[in-house]
Design an enzyme around this catalytic site. Structure first.
Site, short mmCIF file in Angstrom:
data_model
loop_
_atom_site.label_atom_id
_atom_site.label_comp_id
_atom_site.label_asym_id
_atom_site.label_seq_id
_atom_site.Cartn_x
_atom_site.Cartn_y
_atom_site.Cartn_z
N SER A 8 -9.84 -5.40 14.50
CA SER A 8 -9.89 -4.33 13.50
C SER A 8 -11.11 -4.49 12.59
CB SER A 8 -8.60 -4.30 12.69
OG SER A 8 -8.31 -5.58 12.16
N SER A 59 -7.89 -1.29 1.04
CA SER A 59 -8.82 -1.65 2.11
C SER A 59 -9.55 -0.44 2.69
CB SER A 59 -8.07 -2.42 3.19
OG SER A 59 -8.95 -2.94 4.16
N HIS A 60 -9.30 -0.15 3.96
CA HIS A 60 -10.01 0.90 4.68
C HIS A 60 -9.31 2.26 4.56
CE1 HIS A 60 -6.91 -0.92 7.09
NE2 HIS A 60 -6.86 0.13 7.87
N LYS A 118 -11.57 -12.27 5.60
CA LYS A 118 -12.67 -11.75 6.41
C LYS A 118 -13.76 -11.26 5.47
CE LYS A 118 -9.79 -7.67 7.39
NZ LYS A 118 -8.42 -8.20 7.28
N ASP A 177 -14.25 -6.28 3.28
CA ASP A 177 -13.93 -7.38 4.18
C ASP A 177 -14.12 -7.02 5.66
OD1 ASP A 177 -11.73 -5.70 4.36
OD2 ASP A 177 -10.23 -7.26 4.01
N ARG A 178 -14.27 -5.74 5.98
CA ARG A 178 -14.48 -5.34 7.37
C ARG A 178 -15.92 -4.89 7.59
NH1 ARG A 178 -8.96 -2.74 9.65
NH2 ARG A 178 -7.53 -3.72 8.20
N ASP A 209 -15.95 -1.52 4.89
CA ASP A 209 -14.81 -0.74 4.41
C ASP A 209 -14.74 -0.75 2.89
OD1 ASP A 209 -13.99 -3.37 4.07
OD2 ASP A 209 -11.93 -2.99 4.68
N THR A 223 -1.55 -10.53 13.93
CA THR A 223 -2.45 -9.74 13.11
C THR A 223 -2.19 -10.02 11.63
OG1 THR A 223 -2.64 -8.02 14.77
CG2 THR A 223 -3.13 -7.40 12.50
N GLU A 272 -10.73 -10.46 13.99
CA GLU A 272 -9.73 -9.49 14.44
C GLU A 272 -10.44 -8.29 15.04
OE1 GLU A 272 -6.10 -10.20 11.27
OE2 GLU A 272 -7.56 -8.63 10.83
N ARG A 298 0.84 -1.19 0.00
CA ARG A 298 0.00 0.00 0.00
C ARG A 298 0.88 1.25 0.00
NH1 ARG A 298 -4.49 -1.94 4.49
NH2 ARG A 298 -5.12 -3.81 3.36
N ASP A 335 -13.04 -2.33 0.55
CA ASP A 335 -13.03 -3.56 -0.24
C ASP A 335 -13.98 -4.63 0.30
OD1 ASP A 335 -11.35 -3.95 2.01
OD2 ASP A 335 -10.26 -5.56 1.01
#
Length: 559
Positions: A377, A115-116, A388, A291-292, A287, A356, A375, A23, A289
């Protein structure tokens, strides 16, 4: 027909994947040959397995996603890949990529996401590789990719490859006498089918629509202008019969419409404010993508990710997938509060504590020892894929609500009455200067690993904590015996309370310091987390000297 060019290049420093890919800022990825170098190293890391292979390509729709997808297509064509499955317009959620890899027995997937992290030309982009099990590449693979990036001299790319990824369909090309296939697919179809195989959509539709209860479920589902928008509309509106007013921000935008696609109390504040008015039974956000997830109940009753994992674990039998496939072990990341451990103990299931990074769950799932993990997060998922999965988590919560007939707050209070409560908070200090943060970690590690530290007592706010264990967490994988070291500093006290501090591997610049506080109470389960945890927070700031090293008097985000 298309020819292949071999282009000379030079290495860039710092192409080392973090806990979930590489990233950086968009302006870094758009430097000459920067993206090409990293993609070539991903392809080279697969060695001979690449020839004749199938790879999935897609991302969260953020700025530079479509251009990067088209570049990857041309590079895969030149490097011997036989077929690509590409999401329409380059759009695929991270859980959808994992599902597609597994259903199509692909070699892996290249996922375009940060991601986020925020999106847009001045913000972040990311690329990660998922392996054939559908999960993030393990350390051995990412380390190899990094080593290749330090010595790369050339990359291969197909010339004049005319591809329109906005149109669903099969495209065939002749690349030096070999057929290369690019199948542009509906981004949501496979994933939605997969969810219908896991959950009882008929029961959920009756529950959500109000047919079973007499009152439609009042939901507010916020995609934060990330990739989940089209998935949310297909699942919650079309399949489950929710009203249009139940979903917001469902158009994926390159800059997320100025929103920060991180589902927590700070960045999803519009959702929290709306639900706090009392008009909704459940609120959820995802988020960038997909996954959260964040779950809140009536009047924005907050469900910590640690509690979310534990409640789902305690209610898995209401989900058809687990009735059919059985319940194996549970797992959590080391910083995550240990609420699920108590459920595992009662149910007689193995519980694993891992570093993590979702990649650490994959081996346990593949070995049949793990079916549910999470997780702190805001990541929750099961062995249906190897990532996730935010939408999966919301469907799991709807299943628990439908099965128990209770609201979210009552479900949590019942759970705490049975198991006790792990009070938990996380302080994030974002974009700090890296060198002082490294010095802070080194100084704290030296202090807490001194043999005299164990047994010390710390007092604050009338509470005293005695140190039982203090270390830099390391993990030996019980399946392949691989070892991960230096995964975060932790102090465990005699009463089970914990302090954890680590530097995040998911930022694109500077350092993000994460401080985790976890305190277990058997009986006093209805207190305010901020009050219950303040003494331990003060002790953590004293031991770490965090304000001194970071220059920060307050965190950027509290969850």
């Amino acid at each position: 027909m298309s020819s292949i060019s071999v282009v000379a290049t030079k290495p860039y420093d710092g192409q080392k994947p973090g806990t979930s890919g590489l990233r950086k800022k968009v302006k870094v990825f758009t430097q000459q040959n920067y993206t090409e170098n990293f993609v070539q190293c991903i392809l080279d890391a697969n060695d001979t397995a690449l020839q004749g292979s199938l790879i999935v390509v897609g991302g969260d729709g953020r700025y530079y996603c479509k251009e990067a997808a088209e570049l990857i297509i041309r590079m895969c064509a030149a490097n011997g890949v036989a077929k690509l499955l590409v999401g329409q317009n380059g759009i695929l959620s991270t859980p959808a990529v994992s599902s597609l890899i597994r259903h199509n027995k692909a070699l892996g997937g290249i996922v375009l996401t940060a991601s986020h992290n925020p999106g847009g030309p001045e913000n972040d982009f990311g690329i990660k590789f998922n392996c054939e099990n559908g999960g993030p590449a393990p350390d051995a693979v990412t380390n190899n990719i990094y080593q290749l990036s330090t010595a790369i001299k050339e990359y291969k790319i197909a010339n004049s490859l005319d591809i329109d990824i906005s149109k669903i369909g099969i495209n065939k090309y002749d690349i030096n006498g070999k057929t290369f296939v690019v199948e542009v697919i509906d981004s949501v179809g496979n994933y939605v089918t997969h969810m219908k195989e896991i959950f009882d959509f008929e029961k959920l539709r009756e529950f959500v629509s109000g047919k079973a209860t007499g009152n439609p479920l009042k939901m507010r589902i916020d995609s934060l202008n990330g990739v989940t928008g089209s998935y949310v509309r297909e699942i919650f509106l079309n399949a489950l019969g929710a009203a249009e007013s139940c979903v917001v921000h469902t158009t994926p935008l390159p800059d997320f419409g100025g929103l920060h696609p991180d589902p927590n109390l700070t960045y999803a504040k519009d959702l929290v404010h709306a639900v706090a008015q009392g008009d909704y039974d459940i609120g959820a956000a995802f988020d960038g993508d997909g996954d959260r997830n964040m779950i809140i109940g009536h009047r924005a009753f907050f469900v910590t990710p640690s509690d979310s994992l534990a409640v789902i674990a305690n209610n898995l039998e209401c989900i058809p997938y687990f009735r059919k496939n059985g319940i194996q072990g549970f797992a959590r990341s080391m910083p995550t509060a240990s609420a699920v451990d108590l459920v595992g103990k009662k149910l007689g299931k193995e519980v694993f504590e891992v570093p993590t990074g979702w990649k650490y769950f994959g081996n346990l799932m593949d070995a049949g020892r793990l079916c549910l993990c999470g997780e702190e997060s805001f990541g929750t998922g099961s062995n249906h894929i190897r990532e996730k999965d935010g939408i999966w988590a919301v469907l799991a919560w709807l299943s628990v609500m439908q099965n128990t007939g209770k609201g979210i707050e009552d479900i949590l209070k019942d759970h705490w009455a049975t198991y006790g409560r792990n009070y938990f908070t996380r302080y994030d200090y974002e974009e700090c200067e890296l060198d002082p943060c490294n010095e802070m970690i080194a100084t704290m590690e030296k202090n807490i690993t001194d043999p005299s530290f164990v047994g010390k007592s710390f007092t604050s706010g009338g509470k005293t904590y005695q140190v039982k264990i203090a270390d830099n967490f390391s993990y030996t994988d019980p399946v392949d015996n691989s070892v991960a070291t230096k995964q975060g500093l932790r102090i465990v006290f005699e009463d089970g309370s914990r302090i954890v501090i680590r530097l995040s591997g998911t930022g694109s610049s500077g350092a993000t310091v994460r401080l985790y506080i976890d305190s277990y109470e058997k009986d006093n389960v209805l207190g305010q987390a901020s009050d219950m945890l303040k003494p331990l927070i003060d002790i953590a700031l004293e031991i770490s000297q965090l304000p001194k090293f970071t220059g920060r008097n307050a965190p950027t985000v509290i969850t």
